[in-house]
Design a protein around this motif. Structure first.
Motif, PDB file in Angstrom:
ATOM      1  N   PRO A 108      24.566  28.566  12.206  1.00 11.01           N
ATOM      2  CA  PRO A 108      25.736  29.448  12.114  1.00 11.01           C
ATOM      3  C   PRO A 108      25.857  30.451  13.257  1.00 11.01           C
ATOM      4  N   GLN A 109      24.774  31.137  13.591  1.00 11.83           N
ATOM      5  CA  GLN A 109      24.863  32.122  14.666  1.00 11.83           C
ATOM      6  C   GLN A 109      25.082  31.447  16.011  1.00 11.83           C
ATOM      7  N   GLY A 110      24.414  30.320  16.216  1.00 12.30           N
ATOM      8  CA  GLY A 110      24.605  29.595  17.465  1.00 12.30           C
ATOM      9  C   GLY A 110      26.035  29.114  17.629  1.00 12.30           C
ATOM     10  N   ALA A 111      26.644  28.662  16.529  1.00 15.15           N
ATOM     11  CA  ALA A 111      28.039  28.216  16.588  1.00 15.15           C
ATOM     12  C   ALA A 111      28.966  29.389  16.901  1.00 15.15           C
ATOM     13  N   GLN A 112      28.682  30.542  16.311  1.00 10.25           N
ATOM     14  CA  GLN A 112      29.489  31.723  16.614  1.00 10.25           C
ATOM     15  C   GLN A 112      29.313  32.137  18.076  1.00 10.25           C
ATOM     16  N   SER A 126      32.951  23.149  13.344  1.00 12.47           N
ATOM     17  CA  SER A 126      32.014  23.516  12.282  1.00 12.47           C
ATOM     18  C   SER A 126      32.430  24.817  11.605  1.00 12.47           C
ATOM     19  N   ILE A 127      32.782  25.797  12.405  1.00 11.48           N
ATOM     20  CA  ILE A 127      33.254  27.066  11.848  1.00 11.48           C
ATOM     21  C   ILE A 127      34.522  26.837  11.034  1.00 11.48           C
ATOM     22  N   ALA A 128      35.379  25.948  11.519  1.00 13.48           N
ATOM     23  CA  ALA A 128      36.635  25.658  10.823  1.00 13.48           C
ATOM     24  C   ALA A 128      36.392  25.088   9.431  1.00 13.48           C
ATOM     25  N   PHE A 129      35.369  24.258   9.273  1.00 15.75           N
ATOM     26  CA  PHE A 129      35.059  23.719   7.948  1.00 15.75           C
ATOM     27  C   PHE A 129      34.755  24.850   6.966  1.00 15.75           C
ATOM     28  N   HIS A 142      21.605  18.868   9.014  1.00 15.79           N
ATOM     29  CA  HIS A 142      21.959  20.093   9.736  1.00 15.79           C
ATOM     30  C   HIS A 142      23.341  20.589   9.299  1.00 15.79           C
ATOM     31  N   PHE A 143      24.254  19.662   9.044  1.00 16.81           N
ATOM     32  CA  PHE A 143      25.580  20.061   8.564  1.00 16.81           C
ATOM     33  C   PHE A 143      25.479  20.647   7.160  1.00 16.81           C
ATOM     34  N   VAL A 144      24.669  20.027   6.320  1.00 15.49           N
ATOM     35  CA  VAL A 144      24.454  20.553   4.970  1.00 15.49           C
ATOM     36  C   VAL A 144      23.920  21.986   5.044  1.00 15.49           C
ATOM     37  N   ALA A 145      22.947  22.210   5.919  1.00 14.74           N
ATOM     38  CA  ALA A 145      22.378  23.554   6.066  1.00 14.74           C
ATOM     39  C   ALA A 145      23.424  24.543   6.566  1.00 14.74           C
ATOM     40  N   PHE A 146      24.273  24.093   7.477  1.00 15.65           N
ATOM     41  CA  PHE A 146      25.334  24.946   8.024  1.00 15.65           C
ATOM     42  C   PHE A 146      26.304  25.355   6.915  1.00 15.65           C
TER      43      PHE A 146
END
Length: 208
Positions: free
Chosen positions: A53-57, A75-78, A103-107
């Protein structure tokens, strides 16, 4: 639209970390800046969620700084789309190998969602994902669905889903959020209220 550079087309964590690296995104954002967009989307799910999450931000912030306009990612959009719809319990229909899909599940979990079912299909490249037929995508979504899920998520921008969102929702009787759909929605949301658009599912319905 700018296609960012790709080192290796592989649904493998190290390759995805390279795909979403600062250098590749900065180069793409710089090219887009010349076109003077009003907003920018990093249209890649796996190349963002593998950073967490932080890396995506941080990715989105770097793209925004380079392009000089608001920016976000698939990813953020989801996560934002789920919050917009008031949905928490989801099923995931992932094209990726299981380790990448986790990794998506964790996100999603970090974003407040509860993943009640996850189907991973072990497809190694985006190129192969792009060859899936509409019927194969429908079957993937139906197989991943779960009675407790309020929506089914389909996280791969290489999958051709925009034209069949309504068909996917009809197949499972609930909202379906796909990578390209949420990317378009979030890009519009960066600019203001999102219009209701027929054919793009519950997310683009009247509830804005």
């Amino acid at each position: 639209m700018v296609i960012t550079s790709v080192g290796e087309d592989a649904h493998r964590v190290d390759a995805l970390l390279d795909l979403g690296s600062d250098e590749r995104l900065a180069d793409g954002a710089a090219q887009l800046a010349a076109e003077k967009p009003d907003a920018v989307m990093w249209a890649c799910t796996s190349g963002s969620f593998v950073f967490g999450p932080q890396g995506a931000q941080d990715q989105a912030a770097a793209v925004a700084a380079a392009a000089g306009v608001p920016a976000s990612s698939t990813s953020i959009a989801f996560v934002d789309a789920l919050r917009h719809l008031g949905i928490r319990r989801v099923a995931v229909a992932a094209s990726y190998p299981d380790d990448v899909a986790q990794h998506f599940v964790a996100f999603l979990t970090a974003g407040g969602a509860e993943v009640v079912s996850m189907g991973s299909h072990g497809i190694y490249t985006a190129a192969e994902v792009g060859t899936l037929t509409p019927d194969q995508v429908v079957a993937m979504v139906v197989a991943a669905d779960h009675p407790d899920a309020e929506a089914v998520l389909v996280p791969d921008t290489a999958m051709h889903t925009l034209a069949i969102v309504d068909k996917l929702e009809a197949a499972v009787g609930k909202p379906v959020l796909t990578a390209n759909q949420v990317t378009v929605w979030k890009g519009l949301a960066l600019l203001g209220p999102v219009p209701s658009l027929p054919g793009l599912g519950t997310l683009f319905g009247d509830r804005q």
